[in-house]
Design a protein around this motif. Structure first.
Motif, short mmCIF file in Angstrom:
data_model
loop_
_atom_site.label_atom_id
_atom_site.label_comp_id
_atom_site.label_asym_id
_atom_site.label_seq_id
_atom_site.Cartn_x
_atom_site.Cartn_y
_atom_site.Cartn_z
N ALA A 37 6.30 -3.42 -6.18
CA ALA A 37 7.10 -4.64 -6.07
C ALA A 37 8.29 -4.43 -5.14
O ALA A 37 8.61 -5.29 -4.32
CB ALA A 37 7.56 -5.09 -7.45
N GLY A 38 8.95 -3.30 -5.27
CA GLY A 38 10.10 -3.02 -4.43
C GLY A 38 9.74 -2.96 -2.96
O GLY A 38 10.48 -3.46 -2.11
N ALA A 39 8.59 -2.36 -2.65
CA ALA A 39 8.15 -2.26 -1.26
C ALA A 39 7.87 -3.64 -0.68
O ALA A 39 8.26 -3.93 0.46
CB ALA A 39 6.91 -1.37 -1.16
N VAL A 40 7.23 -4.49 -1.46
CA VAL A 40 6.92 -5.85 -0.99
C VAL A 40 8.19 -6.66 -0.81
O VAL A 40 8.38 -7.33 0.21
CB VAL A 40 5.94 -6.56 -1.96
CG1 VAL A 40 5.77 -8.03 -1.58
CG2 VAL A 40 4.60 -5.86 -1.96
N ILE A 41 9.08 -6.58 -1.79
CA ILE A 41 10.33 -7.34 -1.71
C ILE A 41 11.16 -6.89 -0.51
O ILE A 41 11.66 -7.71 0.26
CB ILE A 41 11.13 -7.21 -3.02
CG1 ILE A 41 10.39 -7.91 -4.15
CG2 ILE A 41 12.54 -7.77 -2.87
CD1 ILE A 41 10.94 -7.62 -5.54
N LEU A 42 11.27 -5.59 -0.33
CA LEU A 42 12.06 -5.08 0.80
C LEU A 42 11.43 -5.47 2.14
O LEU A 42 12.14 -5.87 3.06
CB LEU A 42 12.19 -3.56 0.70
CG LEU A 42 13.14 -2.90 1.69
CD1 LEU A 42 14.55 -3.47 1.58
CD2 LEU A 42 13.17 -1.40 1.48
N ALA A 43 10.10 -5.38 2.24
CA ALA A 43 9.43 -5.76 3.48
C ALA A 43 9.68 -7.23 3.81
O ALA A 43 9.98 -7.58 4.96
CB ALA A 43 7.94 -5.49 3.38
N LEU A 44 9.59 -8.10 2.82
CA LEU A 44 9.82 -9.52 3.07
C LEU A 44 11.28 -9.81 3.38
O LEU A 44 11.59 -10.67 4.21
CB LEU A 44 9.34 -10.36 1.89
CG LEU A 44 7.83 -10.45 1.75
CD1 LEU A 44 7.44 -11.17 0.47
CD2 LEU A 44 7.20 -11.13 2.95
N MET A 45 12.17 -9.09 2.73
CA MET A 45 13.59 -9.27 3.05
C MET A 45 13.88 -8.82 4.47
O MET A 45 14.71 -9.40 5.16
CB MET A 45 14.46 -8.52 2.04
CG MET A 45 14.50 -9.20 0.67
SD MET A 45 15.36 -8.26 -0.59
CE MET A 45 17.01 -8.17 0.06
N SER B 246 0.82 -1.22 0.00
CA SER B 246 0.00 0.00 0.00
C SER B 246 0.85 1.26 0.00
O SER B 246 0.35 2.35 -0.33
CB SER B 246 -0.96 0.00 1.19
OG SER B 246 -0.25 0.15 2.39
N LEU B 247 2.13 1.15 0.33
CA LEU B 247 3.02 2.31 0.28
C LEU B 247 3.27 2.78 -1.14
O LEU B 247 3.79 3.87 -1.36
CB LEU B 247 4.36 1.99 0.96
CG LEU B 247 4.31 1.74 2.46
CD1 LEU B 247 5.69 1.31 2.96
CD2 LEU B 247 3.84 2.98 3.20
N ALA B 248 2.87 1.98 -2.12
CA ALA B 248 3.07 2.34 -3.52
C ALA B 248 2.23 3.54 -3.95
O ALA B 248 2.45 4.08 -5.03
CB ALA B 248 2.79 1.15 -4.42
N VAL B 249 1.28 3.96 -3.12
CA VAL B 249 0.52 5.17 -3.45
C VAL B 249 1.39 6.41 -3.28
O VAL B 249 1.05 7.48 -3.79
CB VAL B 249 -0.78 5.29 -2.62
CG1 VAL B 249 -1.71 4.13 -2.89
CG2 VAL B 249 -0.49 5.42 -1.14
N ILE B 250 2.50 6.29 -2.60
CA ILE B 250 3.44 7.39 -2.44
C ILE B 250 4.25 7.50 -3.73
O ILE B 250 4.82 6.49 -4.18
CB ILE B 250 4.38 7.16 -1.23
CG1 ILE B 250 3.57 7.05 0.05
CG2 ILE B 250 5.41 8.27 -1.14
CD1 ILE B 250 4.38 6.59 1.25
N PRO B 251 4.30 8.67 -4.33
CA PRO B 251 5.06 8.81 -5.58
C PRO B 251 6.52 8.38 -5.40
O PRO B 251 7.17 8.75 -4.43
CB PRO B 251 4.97 10.31 -5.89
CG PRO B 251 3.73 10.77 -5.19
CD PRO B 251 3.63 9.91 -3.95
N GLY B 252 6.99 7.58 -6.33
CA GLY B 252 8.37 7.12 -6.30
C GLY B 252 8.58 5.80 -5.60
O GLY B 252 9.68 5.25 -5.63
#
Length: 109
Positions: A49-57, A39-45
């Motif tokens: 996918a990056g947010a999900v990958i980073l959160a899981l990492m 849901s952080l993808a609503v923030i511009p930039g």
């Protein structure tokens, strides 16, 4: 975008040795946290996918498994967005001919 990339690079450099969990180890709690990250993808930039990958990492999931999970999470999101777009455009799809073209184009894609 640059700030997210810097966080990603720093995490990879300093914490990649601790990534031991696989996709089969992801719990419902992990999936919920990944959904919140998405849901952080609503923030511009911020990349979804990056947010999900980073959160899981950050939850010690290996990068390849985090990327696979990110792809799997995207499927219902993209499907829901497509359905919403069709419902929003239903006035433009007023004739049967237009509906047939839409279905044919969707199926062929």
């Amino acid at each position: 975008f640059i700030a997210v990339r810097i966080v990603f690079l720093l995490f990879e450099k300093y914490f990649s040795h601790s990534l031991k969990r696989s996709i089969s180890d992801i719990t419902y709690k992990d999936a919920l946290l990944a959904g919140f990250a998405q849901s952080l993808a609503v923030i511009p930039g911020v990349s979804r996918a990056g947010a999900v990958i980073l959160a899981l990492m950050m939850l010690s999931v290996q990068r390849k498994d985090a990327a696979l999970f990110s792809f799997l999470v995207a499927v219902p999101t993209i499907l829901a967005a497509g359905i919403f777009d069709v419902l929003k455009s239903r006035a433009d799809i007023a004739t049967q001919h237009d509906a047939v073209l839409l279905l044919t184009g969707t199926h062929g894609y």
